[in-house]
Design an enzyme around this catalytic site. Structure first.
Site, PDB file in Angstrom:
ATOM      1  N   GLU A 277       0.831  -1.213   0.000  1.00 15.87           N
ATOM      2  CA  GLU A 277       0.000   0.000   0.000  1.00 15.87           C
ATOM      3  C   GLU A 277       0.866   1.264   0.000  1.00 15.87           C
ATOM      4  OE1 GLU A 277      -3.198  -0.033  -0.512  1.00 15.87           O
ATOM      5  OE2 GLU A 277      -3.212  -2.209  -0.488  1.00 15.87           O
ATOM      6  N   ASP A 358       3.941  -4.114  -5.738  1.00 15.44           N
ATOM      7  CA  ASP A 358       4.544  -5.373  -5.288  1.00 15.44           C
ATOM      8  C   ASP A 358       6.067  -5.256  -5.301  1.00 15.44           C
ATOM      9  OD1 ASP A 358       2.167  -6.645  -4.844  1.00 15.44           O
ATOM     10  OD2 ASP A 358       2.211  -7.884  -6.660  1.00 15.44           O
TER      11      ASP A 358
HETATM   12 ZN   LIG Z   1      -2.507  -2.666  -4.717  1.00  8.95          ZN
END
Ligand SMILES: [Zn+2]
Length: 410
Positions: A277, A358
């Site tokens: 996030e 990621d």
């Molecule tokens: Zn995401």
């Protein structure tokens, strides 16, 4: 009832959209039984995998029926002059264009909400219940619907009223003022969503002191992310499915963790999800999304301003007396192929952003806990491990699990 060529174009758009979407669903359903990629072999055990296959088949059948029902209903409403009837009815009550428009949309939205209710009820209390996801009580379900309705009336009604006031006073230039108003509204909602909207539906509490909080704070400090607001939301009130999300910016930015996430994941896994996030924020995805949605809104409003004046657009939904409200519905239906297209582009960008977030988590924290958390979350939500690429292209805002894992392990 009068009809023009646009009327038939709308019917074609509706049918083609339905067929394309059902074909994608069908392609996807055909792959439910395909063998799993080796990376995903340990997500489910055999029983759970069977259960997840069954869950997807149930949802597939439900979708065919509910989408078909809504298509037939919309077509009948158009063909039998439903819009014209509602228009006549509102005209018999008021001659003032703004209350008329509010009533017109009010009746249509109330009608469609009532007709959609049995489907929504069935999804929550039969399908989700059967697979053990549902935690919603009947009273929460009902109060959600009522609060959602009131929110739609206030926000939707308010925006419609503003649009019409601008249209009345500035004519075709109304789109510029409407754009500014919607822009302010989007910014406002982005900033205060967690503070104003979420509390209507959920309880949020600051994450309590302890090792989880200090792990999160240590990580945030390491990557230079100023984080004062970490909240826990009672997602378990409605569903066992888990989630985490980021909202706001500047001083208003906060991270919200579902209580279900905290219960299901280890501390490292939670920090990894959080790092993902933070990656969205650090890579400016929040700002880019905001700018893109402002630009597409402006473009849509500009095109709307070119057509709103043409009686043909009202006639396209069978309404013989041209009006702002009838043209708005006609425009929305005629414009829907273009909004599908912008939706495709947004999904494409979103999938790219997911990989970037990621990567950020991998580089600033670690890949293995993110891999294991993604697997746990997919398992918990019985998500589809083998979606069809065409289906992914159209519908997925996140890359399929196997692609994310391959990227994280690369
Ligand atoms: Zn995401």
């Amino acid at each position: 009832m009068e009809k023009n060529v646009l009327f038939y174009i709308i019917l074609i758009i509706l049918v083609v959209q339905y067929l394309v979407h059902q074909y994608l669903e069908y392609l996807n359903a055909k792959r439910f039984k395909s063998t799993l990629p080796p990376e995903l072999a340990d997500v489910f055990d055999e029983d759970e995998y069977q259960k997840s296959q069954q869950y997807k088949r149930t949802n597939y059948k439900f979708g065919v029926i509910s989408d078909g029902f809504s298509l037939v209903l919309t077509i009948c409403f158009l063909v039998f002059g439903g819009f014209e009837w509602v228009d006549h009815f509102t005209r018999s009550i008021t001659e003032d264009s703004i209350p008329m428009a509010l009533m017109f949309f009010g009746i249509i939205m109330l009608g469609s909400a009532i007709l959609g209710l049995p489907f929504s009820y069935y999804r929550t209390f039969v399908i989700e219940e059967e697979y053990g996801f549902n935690k919603t009580t009947k009273s929460t379900f009902l109060s959600d619907k009522i609060k959602g309705g009131i929110l739609t009336i206030i926000l939707g009604g308010g925006i419609l009223m503003l649009f019409m006031l601008f249209y009345k006073s500035t004519g075709p230039n109304f789109w510029i003022y409407a754009w500014i108003a919607v822009g302010i509204f989007i910014l406002f909602i982005n900033l205060f969503y967690s503070r104003l909207i979420v509390p209507l539906f959920n309880k949020q509490t600051p994450l309590e002191d302890g090792s989880l909080k200090s792990s999160i704070e240590n990580y945030a400090k390491k990557v230079g992310f100023e984080l004062q607001n970490i909240f826990v939301i009672d997602g378990s009130k409605r569903s066992t499915k888990a989630n985490a999300y980021f909202s706001g910016f500047g001083k208003e930015k906060r991270i919200t963790l579902f209580d279900t996430l905290i219960n299901d994941l280890s501390e490292d896994e939670i920090v990894a999800v959080l790092a993902h996030e933070v990656g969205h924020y650090k890579r400016k995805h929040i700002i880019v999304n905001l700018v893109v949605s402002l630009l597409t809104t402006g473009l849509t409003l500009f095109i709307l301003s070119l057509f709103i004046n043409h009686p043909e657009i009202s006639l396209a939904i069978g309404v013989s007396t041209p009006s702002f409200h009838a043209a708005l519905v006609g425009f929305a239906l005629l414009y829907s192929p273009i909004s599908e297209l912008t939706g495709l582009i947004m999904n494409y960008i979103s999938r790219k952003f997911e990989f970037q977030a990621d990567d950020f988590a991998k580089n600033t924290f670690a890949a293995p806990p993110l891999v294991s958390s993604l697997k746990k979350l997919s398992k918990k939500s019985l998500s589809n491990l083998t979606p069809h690429p065409a289906y992914v292209f159209v519908h997925y805002s996140h890359p399929p699990l196997v692609e994310r894992i391959r990227n994280l392990k690369a």
